[in-house]
Design a protein around this motif. Structure first.
Motif, PDB file in Angstrom:
ATOM      1  N   GLY A 134      12.469  41.857  47.257  1.00  0.00           N
ATOM      2  CA  GLY A 134      11.008  42.389  47.651  1.00  0.00           C
ATOM      3  C   GLY A 134      10.598  43.067  46.059  1.00  0.00           C
ATOM      4  O   GLY A 134       9.392  43.048  45.892  1.00  0.00           O
ATOM      5  N   VAL A 135      11.446  43.640  45.443  1.00  0.00           N
ATOM      6  CA  VAL A 135      10.897  43.953  44.216  1.00  0.00           C
ATOM      7  C   VAL A 135      10.815  42.924  43.091  1.00  0.00           C
ATOM      8  O   VAL A 135       9.548  43.029  42.470  1.00  0.00           O
ATOM      9  CB  VAL A 135      12.106  44.857  43.270  1.00  0.00           C
ATOM     10  N   LEU A 136      11.597  41.767  43.151  1.00  0.00           N
ATOM     11  CA  LEU A 136      11.148  40.617  42.274  1.00  0.00           C
ATOM     12  C   LEU A 136       9.940  39.980  42.640  1.00  0.00           C
ATOM     13  O   LEU A 136       9.226  39.358  41.632  1.00  0.00           O
ATOM     14  CB  LEU A 136      12.276  39.822  42.172  1.00  0.00           C
ATOM     15  N   ASP A 137       9.597  39.924  43.936  1.00  0.00           N
ATOM     16  CA  ASP A 137       8.643  39.066  44.481  1.00  0.00           C
ATOM     17  C   ASP A 137       7.836  39.906  45.666  1.00  0.00           C
ATOM     18  O   ASP A 137       7.705  39.396  46.821  1.00  0.00           O
ATOM     19  CB  ASP A 137       8.976  37.815  44.943  1.00  0.00           C
ATOM     20  N   TYR A 185      15.483  35.727  41.296  1.00  0.00           N
ATOM     21  CA  TYR A 185      15.359  35.622  43.037  1.00  0.00           C
ATOM     22  C   TYR A 185      16.383  34.785  43.532  1.00  0.00           C
ATOM     23  O   TYR A 185      16.759  35.203  44.414  1.00  0.00           O
ATOM     24  CB  TYR A 185      13.861  35.500  43.209  1.00  0.00           C
ATOM     25  N   ARG A 186      16.210  33.526  42.953  1.00  0.00           N
ATOM     26  CA  ARG A 186      17.153  32.517  43.486  1.00  0.00           C
ATOM     27  C   ARG A 186      18.755  33.005  43.567  1.00  0.00           C
ATOM     28  O   ARG A 186      19.271  32.520  44.450  1.00  0.00           O
ATOM     29  CB  ARG A 186      17.001  31.135  42.637  1.00  0.00           C
ATOM     30  N   SER A 187      18.809  33.550  42.539  1.00  0.00           N
ATOM     31  CA  SER A 187      20.560  34.076  42.450  1.00  0.00           C
ATOM     32  C   SER A 187      20.818  35.122  43.399  1.00  0.00           C
ATOM     33  O   SER A 187      22.042  35.214  43.485  1.00  0.00           O
ATOM     34  CB  SER A 187      20.848  34.567  40.748  1.00  0.00           C
ATOM     35  N   ILE A 188      19.959  35.800  43.983  1.00  0.00           N
ATOM     36  CA  ILE A 188      20.177  36.701  44.935  1.00  0.00           C
ATOM     37  C   ILE A 188      19.676  36.330  46.445  1.00  0.00           C
ATOM     38  O   ILE A 188      19.977  36.669  47.476  1.00  0.00           O
ATOM     39  CB  ILE A 188      19.671  38.099  44.852  1.00  0.00           C
ATOM     40  N   ALA A 189      18.951  35.011  46.454  1.00  0.00           N
ATOM     41  CA  ALA A 189      18.309  34.596  47.601  1.00  0.00           C
ATOM     42  C   ALA A 189      19.291  34.484  49.075  1.00  0.00           C
ATOM     43  O   ALA A 189      18.928  34.691  50.193  1.00  0.00           O
ATOM     44  CB  ALA A 189      17.486  33.351  47.417  1.00  0.00           C
ATOM     45  N   GLY A 190      20.495  33.964  48.571  1.00  0.00           N
ATOM     46  CA  GLY A 190      21.376  33.600  49.709  1.00  0.00           C
ATOM     47  C   GLY A 190      22.132  34.866  50.267  1.00  0.00           C
ATOM     48  O   GLY A 190      22.590  34.884  51.285  1.00  0.00           O
ATOM     49  N   GLU A 191      22.071  35.985  49.550  1.00  0.00           N
ATOM     50  CA  GLU A 191      22.669  37.390  50.029  1.00  0.00           C
ATOM     51  C   GLU A 191      22.031  37.891  51.180  1.00  0.00           C
ATOM     52  O   GLU A 191      20.724  37.906  51.219  1.00  0.00           O
ATOM     53  CB  GLU A 191      22.771  38.143  48.852  1.00  0.00           C
ATOM     54  N   GLY A 200      22.208  41.299  52.337  1.00  0.00           N
ATOM     55  CA  GLY A 200      22.483  42.706  52.578  1.00  0.00           C
ATOM     56  C   GLY A 200      21.132  43.545  52.197  1.00  0.00           C
ATOM     57  O   GLY A 200      20.154  42.863  51.771  1.00  0.00           O
ATOM     58  N   LEU A 201      21.077  44.876  52.647  1.00  0.00           N
ATOM     59  CA  LEU A 201      20.142  45.689  52.366  1.00  0.00           C
ATOM     60  C   LEU A 201      19.655  45.645  51.021  1.00  0.00           C
ATOM     61  O   LEU A 201      18.462  45.530  50.570  1.00  0.00           O
ATOM     62  CB  LEU A 201      20.357  46.775  52.838  1.00  0.00           C
ATOM     63  N   PHE A 202      20.585  45.735  50.102  1.00  0.00           N
ATOM     64  CA  PHE A 202      20.440  46.004  48.542  1.00  0.00           C
ATOM     65  C   PHE A 202      19.619  44.443  48.134  1.00  0.00           C
ATOM     66  O   PHE A 202      18.703  44.485  47.363  1.00  0.00           O
ATOM     67  CB  PHE A 202      21.773  46.001  47.821  1.00  0.00           C
TER      68      PHE A 202
END
Length: 186
Positions: free
Chosen positions: A170-173, A154-160, A162-164
């Motif tokens: 949302g899927v991770l948490d 989650y943290r690795s993608i938290a700053g992004e 975009g829709l993806f």
């Protein structure tokens, strides 16, 4: 004894906002699990089964947690292995992740997970069956492993933005995402 030390060190050190959010999240999850169990297994967890609650409660607090010799480890409490392996891992990781998302350390998140497992086994489930030794041990361990993995992903993608990335978060948490959308602080 170790669980008591982890709980004392971890949960009592939590800032008030973190403690409130995680406690409400854990409480809602426990109530939802108990209601789900009553719907899925009414003979064991439904209202009619409450007649046998006094004997189950007596066993809960006078006997050691269930660990049947001669059974495979993840079936040693009489439950199917899939519930013990996957269900308890999902439950543990949900509590762990929520604590981490609210700023808790890995030790505090582990304490929340162990506490929720004890609350389930000795509270919510105790009117239906004796606590399970494997559940008490596996839920925090698997919760830590899966929960920390979810937290780091989650943290690795938290700053992004975009829709993806929003979908992936949302899927991770999923429950945390819904709670934050409803106004939760973390």
């Amino acid at each position: 004894m170790l669980i008591c030390v982890i709980l004392a060190v971890g949960v009592t050190a939590a800032p008030p906002d973190e403690a409130r959010v995680v406690a409400v999240h854990a409480g809602g999850l426990l109530v939802g699990m108990r209601l789900g169990a009553a719907l899925l297994w009414p003979a064991d967890y439904g209202p009619a089964a409450l007649r046998s609650a006094p004997s189950h409660l007596r066993d809960t607090f006078t006997r050691a947690p269930e660990l049947r010799a001669g059974q495979p480890l993840f079936q040693s409490d009489g439950d199917p292995w899939a519930i013990n392996v996957f269900g308890h891992a999902a439950f543990g990781s949900e509590i762990y992740l929520r604590a981490r998302q609210c700023g808790g350390s890995s030790l505090r998140a582990l304490a929340w997970t162990a506490g929720a497992s004890v609350a389930w086994e000795y509270g919510f489930e105790s009117t239906a069956k004796r606590p399970s030794a494997i559940d008490l041990a596996w839920t925090p361990v698997s919760g830590f492993l899966l929960g920390e993995l979810r937290f780091r992903m989650y943290r690795s993608i938290a700053g992004e933005g975009g829709l993806f990335h929003r979908i992936a978060r949302g899927v991770l948490d999923p429950l945390g995402s819904l709670e934050r959308a409803a106004g939760a602080s973390c």
